[in-house]
Design a protein around this motif. Structure first.
Motif, PDB file in Angstrom:
ATOM      1  N   PHE A  21      -5.402   3.937   1.594  1.00  0.00           N
ATOM      2  CA  PHE A  21      -4.881   4.086   3.062  1.00  0.00           C
ATOM      3  C   PHE A  21      -6.176   3.674   3.824  1.00  0.00           C
ATOM      4  O   PHE A  21      -6.414   2.947   4.809  1.00  0.00           O
ATOM      5  CB  PHE A  21      -4.437   5.298   3.397  1.00  0.00           C
ATOM      6  CG  PHE A  21      -3.055   5.562   3.057  1.00  0.00           C
ATOM      7  CD1 PHE A  21      -2.286   4.590   2.285  1.00  0.00           C
ATOM      8  CD2 PHE A  21      -2.204   6.616   3.640  1.00  0.00           C
ATOM      9  CE1 PHE A  21      -0.920   4.813   1.814  1.00  0.00           C
ATOM     10  CE2 PHE A  21      -0.860   6.840   3.211  1.00  0.00           C
ATOM     11  CZ  PHE A  21      -0.319   5.967   2.581  1.00  0.00           C
ATOM     12  N   VAL A  22      -7.366   4.509   3.242  1.00  0.00           N
ATOM     13  CA  VAL A  22      -8.563   4.412   4.118  1.00  0.00           C
ATOM     14  C   VAL A  22      -9.329   2.748   3.965  1.00  0.00           C
ATOM     15  O   VAL A  22      -9.629   2.367   4.793  1.00  0.00           O
ATOM     16  CB  VAL A  22      -9.795   5.307   3.722  1.00  0.00           C
ATOM     17  CG1 VAL A  22     -10.829   5.369   4.382  1.00  0.00           C
ATOM     18  CG2 VAL A  22      -8.857   6.691   3.847  1.00  0.00           C
ATOM     19  N   GLN A  23      -9.024   2.408   2.738  1.00  0.00           N
ATOM     20  CA  GLN A  23      -9.637   0.914   2.533  1.00  0.00           C
ATOM     21  C   GLN A  23      -8.858  -0.004   3.350  1.00  0.00           C
ATOM     22  O   GLN A  23      -9.528  -1.016   4.036  1.00  0.00           O
ATOM     23  CB  GLN A  23      -9.344   0.597   0.948  1.00  0.00           C
ATOM     24  CG  GLN A  23      -9.904  -0.722   0.488  1.00  0.00           C
ATOM     25  CD  GLN A  23      -9.408  -0.844  -1.112  1.00  0.00           C
ATOM     26  OE1 GLN A  23      -8.112  -1.196  -1.171  1.00  0.00           O
ATOM     27  NE2 GLN A  23     -10.271  -0.917  -1.957  1.00  0.00           N
ATOM     28  N   GLU A  24      -7.661   0.259   3.509  1.00  0.00           N
ATOM     29  CA  GLU A  24      -6.698  -0.870   4.360  1.00  0.00           C
ATOM     30  C   GLU A  24      -7.311  -0.715   6.040  1.00  0.00           C
ATOM     31  O   GLU A  24      -7.520  -1.498   6.636  1.00  0.00           O
ATOM     32  CB  GLU A  24      -5.397  -0.438   4.301  1.00  0.00           C
ATOM     33  CG  GLU A  24      -4.521  -1.502   5.013  1.00  0.00           C
ATOM     34  CD  GLU A  24      -3.192  -1.600   4.535  1.00  0.00           C
ATOM     35  OE1 GLU A  24      -2.052  -1.501   5.330  1.00  0.00           O
ATOM     36  OE2 GLU A  24      -2.965  -1.731   3.300  1.00  0.00           O
TER      37      GLU A  24
ATOM     38  N   THR B 145       0.742  -1.278  -0.024  1.00  0.00           N
ATOM     39  CA  THR B 145       0.180  -0.009   0.108  1.00  0.00           C
ATOM     40  C   THR B 145       0.963   1.339  -0.026  1.00  0.00           C
ATOM     41  O   THR B 145       1.760   1.207   0.780  1.00  0.00           O
ATOM     42  CB  THR B 145      -1.038   0.099   1.292  1.00  0.00           C
ATOM     43  OG1 THR B 145      -1.710  -1.181   1.273  1.00  0.00           O
ATOM     44  CG2 THR B 145      -1.900   1.314   1.184  1.00  0.00           C
ATOM     45  N   GLY B 146       0.536   2.007  -0.982  1.00  0.00           N
ATOM     46  CA  GLY B 146       1.370   3.356  -1.028  1.00  0.00           C
ATOM     47  C   GLY B 146       2.539   3.157  -2.416  1.00  0.00           C
ATOM     48  O   GLY B 146       3.178   4.476  -2.464  1.00  0.00           O
TER      49      GLY B 146
ATOM     50  N   SER C 109      -5.130   1.107  -4.370  1.00  0.00           N
ATOM     51  CA  SER C 109      -5.936   0.123  -3.489  1.00  0.00           C
ATOM     52  C   SER C 109      -4.880  -0.496  -2.551  1.00  0.00           C
ATOM     53  O   SER C 109      -3.632  -0.206  -2.598  1.00  0.00           O
ATOM     54  CB  SER C 109      -5.911  -1.233  -4.834  1.00  0.00           C
ATOM     55  OG  SER C 109      -4.819  -1.617  -5.168  1.00  0.00           O
ATOM     56  N   SER C 110      -5.495  -1.050  -1.582  1.00  0.00           N
ATOM     57  CA  SER C 110      -4.690  -1.576  -0.516  1.00  0.00           C
ATOM     58  C   SER C 110      -3.959  -3.081  -0.747  1.00  0.00           C
ATOM     59  O   SER C 110      -5.203  -4.018  -1.226  1.00  0.00           O
ATOM     60  CB  SER C 110      -5.453  -1.550   0.925  1.00  0.00           C
ATOM     61  OG  SER C 110      -5.072  -2.666   1.773  1.00  0.00           O
TER      62      SER C 110
END
Length: 693
Positions: free
Chosen positions: A558-561, A311-312, A455-456
């Motif tokens: 980030f928020v999905q994760e 992620t990122g 996406s995460s």
């Protein structure tokens, strides 16, 4: 006993492999797995069994000038090649261009006094060396650096060097690579010739900064080395030969394949900047509701590829030029009827690096390998003058090449790419005198475009999401609308996937099936680039995110994760997002998804939105941040991580200044003290940016 013998053999083979890898520092394997196959095994000067001794290479090839580059996207490499070409043609220097990672530097203390080294160094991310410059940078700036002759007092006193840096002033560590390397070399006794140049991509002045720097540099270099300037006459670096006994049906001819494995139809990993994975697009959709602009969401399937992401991270998309522009370019340079003619390209010098595999065709080079749609450079326009169809055009091009303001008015302001420029200058008459080698040397190699993954990896390991606005830039008075090469390619793929009768609404005509129809179906060449833009390892840490427009892409991840972790019962820290767009009804990206994440995260998630064109006054994320000043400072004092993604030149810079002001006002300290706090946050990775110019 037989089992023991077999085990012994396995161990001995493993030891042998490790020994070879160690003593060749990977050179053998790099060449054995050459991304172009055997055709380019000798192109970069590092051959199987040869040493990594730079001075030995210069001596073997009769060179007295080496231009070493540290490049992440190819721009520094391009400037290095231009300097090598100019040094040879104007001053008779025997030049070679070299990748910093191809050589060792322990013997720089024996660098001959009658030779010179150039360093062309891009600064990557937050003041970091580019991937190919890491080892050199760590060596030359190390506290215990030691050289072959063991001299402790000014070991590099024989070394004369020239330095130019590529940076972006929107980053705190602007041009830190060239500054730090210059400082390290001078500390070791090396003699710098001319000023250390600094190009600024953030201000959009990189090209002009380079041109302004190099003229006084050449003057000082000529004086130092006793060089005499001569009239610059074009001398090709590459030999381009038409192979009339071959045709495009020949399975040894590259029609756009990036390397030998792709040509032979058995592409395999590892996938990287030399070797893309041809990934299926599992899903694509439009996420704007307005008809005059496009923003795409795509799901790239990497299952079975061996590729992974965190992620990122960033995904690199390998673009292809639009057929409309390929046809325009080939026609105006007199190669329209010969586009499928097979050519071989070889370096006329053993150190010349051919930027694509050969044999190939004119069409394949223009479509897959050269940045024919990029803005024109003033220096290149000046070079073209000697090949003009007539004296009137030659005079005009010479004037453009020498006059910055005139060039800006006649070329830059009109958004002209090379084909469009040549058409305009000659009223459509083909320019048949330009050697094709000049385009190979003078145009950048087409580079992958990097997008923040939206996406995460915790949520979807085998599918990578991408969020991209389709670029379309129109300037008043300009004859052409600039269509983003990669994003319009993505749009054409999306339209094809959805069965649109016209998969290309602009007539750009992308080769969606790829070379030899190897991308049949809906496929896209990609690889993953790892990033330092990361969530805190502890999800209980609070985070603040600022991401207007598609800058929200990594924050969706980030928020999905965090929402997934919340559903798993983990403790989640406060998660605050500032998002801005034009109109809530048109470009509110992922509007429904945020509601789902809010349901999962509850009061741990707060989203503040700014819609700049929905009210009587324009409202941006900066306004919303200011409104939440007390809450932001409270979270920062709880060691919240602060993230910014988006436009570097305006938004990111404004947010940085605003954060300093908030800390100053909320804590009752001076702005200098608040600025020190923000600098410390950056140093500890508590403040992270993923920004672009």
């Amino acid at each position: 006993m037989a089992q023991l013998d077999t085990l012994d053999i396995i161990v001995l083979v493993a030891l042998l492999v490790g020994t070879i890898a160690y003593f060749t520092k990977g050179t053998y394997w790099a060449v054995a797995n050459d991304p172009y196959g055997n055709s380019l095994a000798h192109a970069n000067g590092v051959k199987t069994g040869k040493s990594r001794n730079l001075l030995e290479k210069m001596e073997e090839t009769g060179k007295n000038c080496v231009i070493l580059y540290g490049s992440q996207t190819g721009t520094a490499e391009d400037y290095a090649s231009r300097l090598a070409k100019e040094g040879a043609s104007r001053f008779g220097l025997k030049t070679m261009v070299a990748d910093l990672e191809d050589y060792d530097y322990e013997n720089l203390d024996t660098f001959p006094e009658d030779k010179v080294a150039f360093f062309v160094l891009a600064t990557y991310g937050e003041g970091e060396p580019t991937d190919n410059a890491v080892e050199f940078y760590e060596f030359i700036t190390g506290e215990d650096v030691s050289f072959s002759e063991g001299s402790e007092d000014a070991p590099l006193s024989k070394l004369k060097f020239v330095a130019f840096g590529l940076g972006n002033n929107t980053y705190e560590h602007y041009n830190s690579m060239v500054r730090n390397v210059t400082k390290a070399l001078e500390k070791l006794g090396a003699h710098r010739i001319g000023e250390a140049g600094e190009g600024d991509d953030g201000a959009g002045t990189m090209e002009e900064d380079f041109l302004a720097w190099k003229e006084p540099m050449w003057t000082e270099l000529a004086e130092t080395m006793g060089l005499e300037e001569r009239e610059a006459v074009y001398e090709p670096t590459f030999d381009v030969v038409e192979k009339l006994d071959m045709n495009i049906e020949d399975n040894t001819v590259y029609l756009g394949e990036p390397n030998k494995n792709h040509l032979e139809g058995h592409s395999k990993g590892p996938y990287n900047a030399h070797n893309p994975y041809i990934a299926p697009i599992a899903e694509s959709k439009e996420i704007f509701t307005t008809k005059d602009r496009n923003c795409l969401h795509m799901e790239i399937d990497v299952a079975g590829s061996g590729m992974s992401y965190n992620t990122g991270d960033h995904i690199a998309v390998w673009p292809t030029n639009a057929g409309k522009e390929v046809e325009r370019f080939l026609h105006i340079v007199g190669l329209g009827d010969k586009k499928n003619t097979v050519i071989t390209v070889k370096g006329l010098d053993p150190t010349a690096k051919v930027p694509f595999p050969s044999p190939t065709t004119y069409d394949a080079v223009a479509r897959y390998h050269m940045e024919i749609c990029a803005p024109m450079s003033r220096q290149f326009v000046g070079t073209l003058a000697q090949f003009a169809p007539n004296d009137e055009i030659k005079e005009e091009l010479t004037k453009m090449g020498g006059d910055r303001d005139y060039f800006h008015a006649k070329v830059s302001e009109l958004n002209l790419n090379l084909g469009q420029f040549l058409e305009k200058m000659s009223n459509g008459e083909p320019w048949t005198k330009i050697p094709f080698s000049l385009f190979i040397e003078g145009l950048n190699k087409i580079q992958p475009r990097y997008y923040s993954i939206s996406s995460s990896s915790h949520v979807q390991k085998e599918k990578i999401s991408i969020t991209a606005i389709v670029e379309s830039i129109e300037k008043p008075g300009a004859p052409h609308i600039v269509k983003g090469v990669t994003t319009n390619y993505l749009l054409a793929l999306k339209l094809k996937q959805h069965g649109e009768p016209e998969p290309d609404p602009y007539g750009l005509n992308y080769a969606l099936n790829g070379p030899r129809n190897k991308y049949d179906g809906i496929h896209l060449p990609v690889h993953v680039r790892h990033s330092n833009f990361k969530l805190p390892s502890d999800p209980a840490k609070p985070i603040i995110m600022v991401g207007p427009g598609t800058g929200v892409a990594p924050f969706r991840a980030f928020v999905q994760e965090r929402a997934a972790y919340a559903k798993e019962g983990k403790e989640i820290g406060k998660t605050v997002l500032f998002f801005g767009c034009r109109k809530k009804s048109e470009d509110f990206l992922y509007e429904k998804e945020w509601e789902e994440y809010k349901e999962a995260l509850g009061d741990k998630f707060e989203m503040y939105t700014a819609f700049s064109r929905d009210g009587p006054e324009k409202v941006y994320v900066q306004h919303k941040i200011k409104e939440q000043a007390a809450e932001i400072d409270k979270l920062l004092q709880q060691k919240a991580f602060f993230y910014v993604c988006g436009d570097a030149a305006n938004m990111a810079r404004d947010v940085n200044a605003l954060l300093i002001k908030i800390i100053s006002e909320q804590r009752g300290v001076s702005e200098q003290k608040a600025e020190d706090v923000v600098k410390q946050m950056r140093a500890s990775n508590q403040y992270q940016e993923d920004v672009w110019s």
